[in-house]
Design a protein around this motif. Structure first.
Motif, PDB file in Angstrom:
ATOM      1  N   GLY A   5       0.997  -1.118   0.047  1.00  9.05           N
ATOM      2  CA  GLY A   5      -0.004  -0.013  -0.197  1.00  9.05           C
ATOM      3  C   GLY A   5       0.899   1.291  -0.174  1.00  9.05           C
ATOM      4  N   PHE A   6       0.794   2.293  -0.650  1.00 11.53           N
ATOM      5  CA  PHE A   6       1.433   3.511  -1.007  1.00 11.53           C
ATOM      6  C   PHE A   6       0.528   4.507  -1.423  1.00 11.53           C
ATOM      7  CE2 PHE A   6       2.022   0.531  -4.393  1.00 11.53           C
ATOM      8  CZ  PHE A   6       1.611   1.256  -5.423  1.00 11.53           C
ATOM      9  N   ALA A   7       1.196   6.039  -1.251  1.00 15.53           N
ATOM     10  CA  ALA A   7       0.849   6.885  -2.044  1.00 15.53           C
ATOM     11  C   ALA A   7       1.671   7.070  -3.135  1.00 15.53           C
ATOM     12  CB  ALA A   7       0.939   8.211  -1.039  1.00 15.53           C
ATOM     13  N   MET A   8       1.154   7.412  -4.214  1.00 13.69           N
ATOM     14  CA  MET A   8       2.016   7.810  -5.416  1.00 13.69           C
ATOM     15  C   MET A   8       1.585   9.021  -6.075  1.00 13.69           C
ATOM     16  SD  MET A   8       2.197   5.322  -8.872  1.00 13.69           S
ATOM     17  CE  MET A   8       0.553   5.513  -9.434  1.00 13.69           C
ATOM     18  N   GLN A   9       2.464   9.854  -6.717  1.00 16.02           N
ATOM     19  CA  GLN A   9       2.469  11.099  -7.489  1.00 16.02           C
ATOM     20  C   GLN A   9       3.444  11.183  -8.617  1.00 16.02           C
ATOM     21  OE1 GLN A   9       2.921  14.629  -5.051  1.00 16.02           O
ATOM     22  NE2 GLN A   9       4.335  13.181  -3.372  1.00 16.02           N
ATOM     23  N   ALA A  10       3.056  12.114  -9.266  1.00 18.90           N
ATOM     24  CA  ALA A  10       4.158  12.661 -10.369  1.00 18.90           C
ATOM     25  C   ALA A  10       4.068  14.230 -10.366  1.00 18.90           C
ATOM     26  CB  ALA A  10       3.572  12.022 -11.722  1.00 18.90           C
ATOM     27  N   THR A  11       4.868  14.674 -11.267  1.00 12.54           N
ATOM     28  CA  THR A  11       4.856  16.148 -11.442  1.00 12.54           C
ATOM     29  C   THR A  11       3.302  16.836 -11.928  1.00 12.54           C
ATOM     30  OG1 THR A  11       5.758  16.075 -13.672  1.00 12.54           O
ATOM     31  CG2 THR A  11       7.124  16.274 -11.903  1.00 12.54           C
ATOM     32  N   LYS A  50       0.637  14.928 -11.599  1.00 16.21           N
ATOM     33  CA  LYS A  50      -0.524  14.017 -10.964  1.00 16.21           C
ATOM     34  C   LYS A  50      -0.566  14.114  -9.351  1.00 16.21           C
ATOM     35  CE  LYS A  50       0.057   9.751 -11.407  1.00 16.21           C
ATOM     36  NZ  LYS A  50       0.415   8.515 -12.141  1.00 16.21           N
ATOM     37  N   PRO A  51      -1.475  14.520  -8.603  1.00 11.89           N
ATOM     38  CA  PRO A  51      -1.595  14.777  -7.185  1.00 11.89           C
ATOM     39  C   PRO A  51      -1.374  13.431  -6.709  1.00 11.89           C
ATOM     40  CG  PRO A  51      -3.689  15.085  -8.152  1.00 11.89           C
ATOM     41  CD  PRO A  51      -2.780  14.857  -9.258  1.00 11.89           C
ATOM     42  N   ALA A  52      -1.056  13.380  -5.349  1.00 11.29           N
ATOM     43  CA  ALA A  52      -0.933  11.991  -4.750  1.00 11.29           C
ATOM     44  C   ALA A  52      -2.302  11.499  -4.378  1.00 11.29           C
ATOM     45  CB  ALA A  52      -0.168  12.486  -3.076  1.00 11.29           C
ATOM     46  N   GLU A  53      -2.379   9.921  -4.429  1.00  9.71           N
ATOM     47  CA  GLU A  53      -3.412   9.443  -4.215  1.00  9.71           C
ATOM     48  C   GLU A  53      -2.885   8.051  -3.551  1.00  9.71           C
ATOM     49  OE1 GLU A  53      -6.437  10.149  -4.184  1.00  9.71           O
ATOM     50  OE2 GLU A  53      -6.766  11.656  -5.632  1.00  9.71           O
ATOM     51  N   ALA A  54      -4.021   7.360  -3.058  1.00  2.60           N
ATOM     52  CA  ALA A  54      -3.632   5.860  -2.475  1.00  2.60           C
ATOM     53  C   ALA A  54      -3.582   4.873  -3.693  1.00  2.60           C
ATOM     54  CB  ALA A  54      -4.551   5.746  -1.034  1.00  2.60           C
ATOM     55  N   TYR A  55      -2.704   3.757  -3.391  1.00  2.11           N
ATOM     56  CA  TYR A  55      -2.734   2.810  -4.363  1.00  2.11           C
ATOM     57  C   TYR A  55      -2.564   1.511  -3.730  1.00  2.11           C
ATOM     58  CZ  TYR A  55      -2.484   6.176  -8.282  1.00  2.11           C
ATOM     59  OH  TYR A  55      -2.970   6.969  -9.164  1.00  2.11           O
ATOM     60  N   GLN A  61       1.739  -3.705 -10.121  1.00  2.00           N
ATOM     61  CA  GLN A  61       0.679  -3.167 -10.986  1.00  2.00           C
ATOM     62  C   GLN A  61      -0.013  -2.090 -10.086  1.00  2.00           C
ATOM     63  OE1 GLN A  61       0.560  -3.135 -14.112  1.00  2.00           O
ATOM     64  NE2 GLN A  61       2.236  -4.722 -14.804  1.00  2.00           N
ATOM     65  N   PRO A  62       0.257  -0.915  -9.842  1.00  2.00           N
ATOM     66  CA  PRO A  62      -0.660   0.040  -8.964  1.00  2.00           C
ATOM     67  C   PRO A  62      -1.938   0.010  -9.352  1.00  2.00           C
ATOM     68  CG  PRO A  62       1.663   1.073  -9.678  1.00  2.00           C
ATOM     69  CD  PRO A  62       1.257  -0.307 -10.477  1.00  2.00           C
ATOM     70  N   VAL A  63      -2.843   0.011  -8.477  1.00  2.00           N
ATOM     71  CA  VAL A  63      -4.290   0.174  -8.510  1.00  2.00           C
ATOM     72  C   VAL A  63      -4.692   1.416  -7.818  1.00  2.00           C
ATOM     73  CG1 VAL A  63      -6.678  -0.862  -8.500  1.00  2.00           C
ATOM     74  CG2 VAL A  63      -4.572  -2.337  -9.304  1.00  2.00           C
ATOM     75  N   GLN A  64      -5.296   2.421  -8.269  1.00  2.00           N
ATOM     76  CA  GLN A  64      -5.779   3.352  -7.564  1.00  2.00           C
ATOM     77  C   GLN A  64      -6.896   3.190  -6.555  1.00  2.00           C
ATOM     78  OE1 GLN A  64      -6.005   7.054  -9.489  1.00  2.00           O
ATOM     79  NE2 GLN A  64      -7.118   8.161  -8.089  1.00  2.00           N
TER      80      GLN A  64
END
Length: 298
Positions: free
Chosen positions: A187-193, A195-200, A208-211
């Motif tokens: 389980g983790f938070a993922m973001q990009a420049t 794309k705001p952070a969300e839980a995956y 294979q991350p699933v939001q």
């Protein structure tokens, strides 16, 4: 103030209360801890005080939950931390700093018998700044995360051979990475420049991350400045410098940087780069390792 261990029973007593019981009383500050699989002991890292500079005094101890008796597991001139029990309870994974510990130094993953003894160092990671996540399902590998340039990578390291396997690719940054009790899912938070952070969540046997959250769905609709990653080398030809910058105005772009950073100034280079280029985040990266420098860091 020192941080200490307390336990609280899940069931109420005859008076309808859950009275906390103090486990540790020694004069040190507890930083991280991990329960043994059978719930009978807690391994924990501690340092002299809660002061930021006292991380260098980090040691490892274990406390028996029933009796409250604590004993040292590992005490050395290096700084120890992040204890995690193996799934069979026979081993404890931990991180050990350079000796002596330094702010700009490195850290390696070690394995220690749960009953005490000499730690065994595993292979050094790329950046020598691993963040332990936990053991895999069969207890033969350890997962950890680490900065790689301007992104985050998740790795598995074999507890016997030290062989390191990279799990994920791409330009995303990950945070708050945890693994479930069986070692089968992250389980983790993922973001990009852009794309705001969300839980995956993701299976551990195939990344294979699933939001699973939409907490920042409204932010994703807003326009953002263009971000680019740039790289160049200092005059010694070995110090690869990597930075991620975000333009203040939409449509702006970044040209090649013209800052020449001498080798002897590598550690302090982030001050020059931040002031001259205005990066929101910098990674100063050698050919063999990198250091992630946030604005205002010292």
């Amino acid at each position: 103030k020192q941080r200490r261990h307390y336990v609280v029973p899940p069931a109420k007593d005859a008076a309808g209360k859950r009275e906390p019981r103090k486990l540790t009383s020694s004069d040190y500050n507890i930083t991280e801890f991990n329960w043994s699989p059978d719930g009978k002991a807690i391994a924990f890292a501690h340092q002299k005080t809660s002061g930021a500079n006292d991380w260098t005094s980090g040691d490892l101890s274990v406390v028996d939950v029933a009796s409250g008796k604590a004993q040292a597991l590992l005490s050395s001139p290096a700084a120890e931390g992040d204890p995690i029990y193996s799934r069979d309870g026979k081993w404890i994974a931990l991180t050990v700093s350079d000796n002596p510990p330094r702010w700009a130094g490195g850290t390696t993953i070690n394995i220690l018998p749960a009953t005490g003894g000499a730690p065994r160092a595993l292979a050094a990671s790329f950046d020598e700044q691993p963040d332990l996540i936990g053991w895999n399902a069969d207890g033969k590998q350890l997962y950890f995360s680490e900065a790689r340039g301007t992104t985050t990578r998740i790795y598995a390291i074999n507890a016997d051979t030290g062989a390191i396997t990279e799990f994920n690719k791409g330009d995303n940054a990950y945070g708050n990475i945890t693994i479930n009790r069986t070692g089968t899912a992250f389980g983790f938070a993922m973001q990009a420049t852009d794309k705001p952070a969300e839980a995956y969540v993701s299976r551990a046997d195939g990344f294979q991350p699933v939001q699973v959250s939409r907490a920042n769905a409204e932010l994703a609709k807003l326009p953002v400045g263009k971000s680019e990653v740039i790289q160049w080398k200092s005059r010694d030809g070995l110090d690869a410098l990597t930075g991620a910058g975000t333009a203040a105005t939409l449509g702006d772009s970044f040209g090649p940087a013209t800052i020449d950073v001498p080798p002897e100034s590598w550690v302090a280079a982030h001050e020059v780069l931040r002031d001259a280029v205005g990066f929101s985040r910098l990674v100063i990266q050698r050919a063999s390792a990198s250091r992630d420098v946030e604005p205002g860091a010292r």
